[in-house]
Write an enzyme that holds these catalytic residues in place. Structure first.
Site, short mmCIF file in Angstrom:
data_model
loop_
_atom_site.label_atom_id
_atom_site.label_comp_id
_atom_site.label_asym_id
_atom_site.label_seq_id
_atom_site.Cartn_x
_atom_site.Cartn_y
_atom_site.Cartn_z
N CYS A 242 9.59 -5.62 9.98
CA CYS A 242 8.46 -4.83 10.21
C CYS A 242 7.42 -5.91 10.63
O CYS A 242 5.87 -5.20 11.10
CB CYS A 242 7.95 -4.37 8.65
SG CYS A 242 7.69 -5.63 7.69
N GLU B 64 9.80 -13.11 4.41
CA GLU B 64 8.78 -13.71 5.33
C GLU B 64 8.46 -15.07 5.21
O GLU B 64 7.66 -15.70 5.53
CB GLU B 64 7.40 -13.05 5.34
CG GLU B 64 6.92 -12.74 3.98
CD GLU B 64 5.69 -11.90 3.93
OE1 GLU B 64 5.00 -11.54 5.07
OE2 GLU B 64 5.40 -11.31 2.87
N ARG C 298 -0.50 -19.16 12.04
CA ARG C 298 -0.61 -17.87 12.82
C ARG C 298 -1.99 -17.67 13.46
O ARG C 298 -2.38 -16.90 14.42
CB ARG C 298 0.26 -16.72 12.14
CG ARG C 298 -0.68 -16.18 10.85
CD ARG C 298 0.20 -15.26 10.09
NE ARG C 298 0.09 -14.04 10.43
CZ ARG C 298 0.42 -12.87 9.72
NH1 ARG C 298 1.18 -13.03 8.67
NH2 ARG C 298 0.11 -11.67 9.88
N ASN D 203 5.82 -12.27 11.33
CA ASN D 203 4.65 -12.89 11.67
C ASN D 203 4.47 -14.05 10.69
O ASN D 203 4.34 -15.19 11.05
CB ASN D 203 3.54 -12.14 11.34
CG ASN D 203 3.50 -10.88 11.90
OD1 ASN D 203 4.31 -10.60 12.85
ND2 ASN D 203 2.98 -9.79 11.70
N ASP D 204 4.66 -13.99 9.36
CA ASP D 204 4.77 -15.23 8.39
C ASP D 204 5.93 -15.86 8.51
O ASP D 204 5.99 -16.98 8.43
CB ASP D 204 4.45 -14.67 7.09
CG ASP D 204 3.12 -14.22 6.60
OD1 ASP D 204 2.28 -15.20 7.11
OD2 ASP D 204 2.62 -13.47 6.12
N ARG E 264 0.30 -1.32 4.79
CA ARG E 264 -0.51 -2.71 4.47
C ARG E 264 -1.86 -2.33 3.56
O ARG E 264 -2.90 -1.97 3.95
CB ARG E 264 -1.15 -3.48 5.62
CG ARG E 264 0.06 -4.06 6.44
CD ARG E 264 -0.62 -4.82 7.54
NE ARG E 264 0.12 -5.86 8.19
CZ ARG E 264 0.80 -5.70 9.48
NH1 ARG E 264 0.59 -4.62 9.97
NH2 ARG E 264 1.47 -6.53 10.00
N HIS F 22 -14.62 11.32 9.00
CA HIS F 22 -13.83 12.34 9.48
C HIS F 22 -13.97 13.07 10.83
O HIS F 22 -12.97 13.49 11.39
CB HIS F 22 -14.56 13.80 8.52
CG HIS F 22 -13.85 13.63 7.30
ND1 HIS F 22 -14.92 13.40 6.00
CD2 HIS F 22 -12.81 13.53 6.52
CE1 HIS F 22 -14.58 13.30 4.70
NE2 HIS F 22 -13.02 13.76 5.20
N ARG G 5 3.38 -1.39 0.95
CA ARG G 5 3.60 -2.92 0.55
C ARG G 5 2.39 -2.91 -0.67
O ARG G 5 1.15 -2.83 -0.40
CB ARG G 5 3.20 -3.55 1.61
CG ARG G 5 3.32 -5.26 1.28
CD ARG G 5 3.51 -6.13 2.39
NE ARG G 5 2.02 -6.22 3.12
CZ ARG G 5 1.72 -6.86 4.08
NH1 ARG G 5 2.73 -7.70 4.77
NH2 ARG G 5 0.64 -6.92 4.48
C1 PEP Z 1 4.63 -10.25 8.41
O1 PEP Z 1 4.23 -11.35 8.04
O2 PEP Z 1 5.32 -10.12 9.49
C2 PEP Z 1 3.99 -9.07 7.88
C3 PEP Z 1 4.49 -8.02 8.53
O3 PEP Z 1 3.16 -9.08 7.09
P1 PEP Z 1 1.38 -9.42 7.66
O4 PEP Z 1 1.52 -9.43 9.04
O5 PEP Z 1 0.67 -8.28 7.00
O6 PEP Z 1 1.17 -10.90 7.06
MG MG Z 2 3.23 -11.28 6.03
#
Ligand code: PEP
Ligand code: MG
Length: 538
Positions: free
Chosen positions: A500, A429, A463, A452-453, A295, A188, A331
């Protein structure tokens, strides 16, 4: 000069003097009392005063930081009305004929230890509340006045940890930054500190030496470090860094409240990515139009057991309520690969990034998945909720989730438990999902591209591998092409398509995304305003 690394929970730089805050511990002595009745009414009088003080703190915090931040003091008031807690104190006064402050101190300690040992993290967090409230009662009963924490000008407050009551007692006028040796990022105190909008570090690797009091220091919450007694060269460099940081931040605040419409007239939704409620403060502070990616797996990490349905429901509900009707996209559990904990008992795999993760795991562990979906559906009654499925590669997976959600809804209906009807979205993704997005679009209410994925699987590059960091090109033409395909197929089916992944905040691509027709960009909270500026000036 000494550099102490810490975890930044609100970015910024401050140069000032250390104000070392150390709690004044005092001993409560046990006294035998003559008149039990008198002692009970003395206790009752001070309990009322404690209620008044807390009510005052609630009002002040509401004014300063809003209702959500102040709600902690409502919890404190409830504790002062809790019959189990109060009766334990009164019984001790009666049966042992001891002074009230001693009975409060002992009961408070027992209660807070009981909460601290509980499995449920929400209950564990109550331990600090019990300590805080009991401390207040003991001070009042002992005649010790609560004082404001006044700081000299340009102070960097350095403390072991702060309770919520201590945090709101800080007079913020002279305060430049807050550095805690301990302090959980989601405590808090940290939440309240963030709402003050000052650079804040927690879990800082520093020993609280009395000699630090008054010492010149730099709280560098951009890099995540406290620099004690900096040399002249460091001071000069950090002054320049601070000037640039402030200039940039100030400039960005002028974009608050503006619509995300490009000069060419294209409108785009601009949301924030969060991993916990604490980041929601940042999303709101930076004027995000919604949460594009919550997330939820972070609720499952850093613990020894699965979070319960109730625990999750409370978190999702708070996110939805605090966003006040703005979209919140939760998600579902994206566990596996790099995100693991022993209690999850994930299989050892040769290639975990290609293994049984995310939706694949959830569809195998139906109980776990159903618990999460129930919590989301129930919370959905409290706001504008969407569910987002990670790592989808086939229409079958989406249909399976839909039918599981239908089953849960029927059950909730039968039990007369209220729930919402969230939109169901798919994360794009994997190259597979992008390439069959025409088919997937028939199953979903929206697409959200996880770049990202998508980059990892398109380029066949881990990654996480630092050796590949230079070549891990998130704007590789192949990735951009897959984004384009997805947008076109989504639009053909009449559903919106957002991004995203981290690429969403790449300002050099904002114009390109607008041209492609991307409907939503979701970025970390601190990037919202810079992306808005890029949209409006594209
Ligand atoms: C992604 O893969 O771009 C994504 C937003 O999910 P994370 O980075 O949590 O795998
Ligand atoms: Mg991902």
């Amino acid at each position: 000069m000494k550099i102490c690394p810490g975890k930044s929970i609100l970015s910024g730089i401050a140069i000032g003097k250390i104000f070392l805050y150390q709690k004044k511990e005092f001993q409560v002595s046990r006294r035998r009392i003559g008149e039990v009745k008198e002692e009970l009414s003395r206790f009752e009088a001070q309990r009322k005063r404690a209620m008044e003080q807390i009510e005052q703190l609630y009002r002040e915090t509401c004014k300063r930081s809003g209702k959500a931040q102040a709600s902690i003091f409502q919890a404190h008031k409830l504790l002062l009305e809790d019959t189990t807690y109060l009766e334990s104190i009164r019984n001790m006064i009666r049966s042992e004929q001891v002074n009230a402050e001693y009975a409060v101190a002992v009961t408070g300690l027992l209660c807070s230890n009981t909460f601290a040992a509980m499995e449920d993290s929400v209950m564990r967090a109550r331990s600090a509340d019990v300590r805080d409230v009991s401390g207040r009662l003991v001070r009042l009963l002992s005649g010790i006045e609560e004082t404001r924490i006044r700081l000299p000008d340009s102070s960097i407050l350095l403390a072991d940890d702060l309770s919520p009551s201590e945090t709101v007692r800080i007079e913020t006028e002279g305060l430049l930054a807050l550095v805690l040796k301990n302090g959980a990022a989601n405590s808090h105190a940290a939440i309240l500190a963030r709402s003050m909008g000052i650079p804040t570090l927690v879990r800082t690797d520093v020993t609280l030496l009395p000699s630090y009091d008054g010492m010149t220091a730099i709280a560098d919450a951009v890099e995540g470090r406290l620099i004690l007694d900096p040399d002249e060269e460091t001071l000069c460099a950090m002054r320049e860094k601070m000037r640039l940081f402030l200039q940039e931040q100030e400039g960005l605040r002028s974009w608050i409240g503006k619509e995300n419409i490009s000069p060419g007239g294209r409108r785009i939704d601009l949301y924030a990515n969060i991993g916990s409620l604490k980041e929601l403060d940042q999303a709101l502070y930076n004027d995000a139009g919604g949460i594009g990616l919550f997330r939820s797996e972070f609720l499952y990490l850093g613990r020894d057991t699965y979070p319960t349905e109730e625990e999750q429901f409370l978190v999702y509900r708070e996110a939805l309520s605090r966003m006040e009707g703005k979209p919140v996209t939760i998600r579902t559990l994206d566990i596996g690969a790099d995100k693991r904990e022993p209690y999850l008992d994930l299989p050892e795999e040769e290639n975990p990034a290609l293994g049984c993760r995310a939706i694949r795991l959830c569809l195998k562990r139906r109980e776990v998945f159903a618990t999460q979906l129930r919590a989301i559906l129930r919370a959905g009654a409290y706001g504008n909720c969407s569910v987002l499925l990670p790592m989808i590669v086939s229409a079958r997976e989406v249909r399976e989730v839909r039918s599981l959600m239908d089953e849960i809804m029927q059950d909730l209906n039968a039990r007369r438990i209220s729930f919402g009807h969230p939109r169901l979205g798919i994360m794009i993704e994997t190259p597979a999902a992008a390439l069959i997005s025409e088919t997937l679009a028939k199953e979903a209410d929206f697409f959200s591209i996880g770049t990202n994925d998508l980059t990892q699987y398109t380029l066949a590059m881990d990654r996480q591998n630092p050796e590949l960091e230079q070549s891990f090109d998130v704007s590789h033409p192949a990735v951009l092409k897959l984004i384009q395909i997805t947008v076109e197929n989504g639009h053909k089916a009449g559903i919106p398509v957002g991004i995203c992944g981290e690429l969403a905040s790449d300002l050099s691509l904002t114009g390109r995304f607008l041209e492609m027709g991307v409907d939503m960009l979701s970025v970390i909270p601190s990037r919202v305003l810079s992306v808005r500026r890029a949209i409006l000036t594209a």
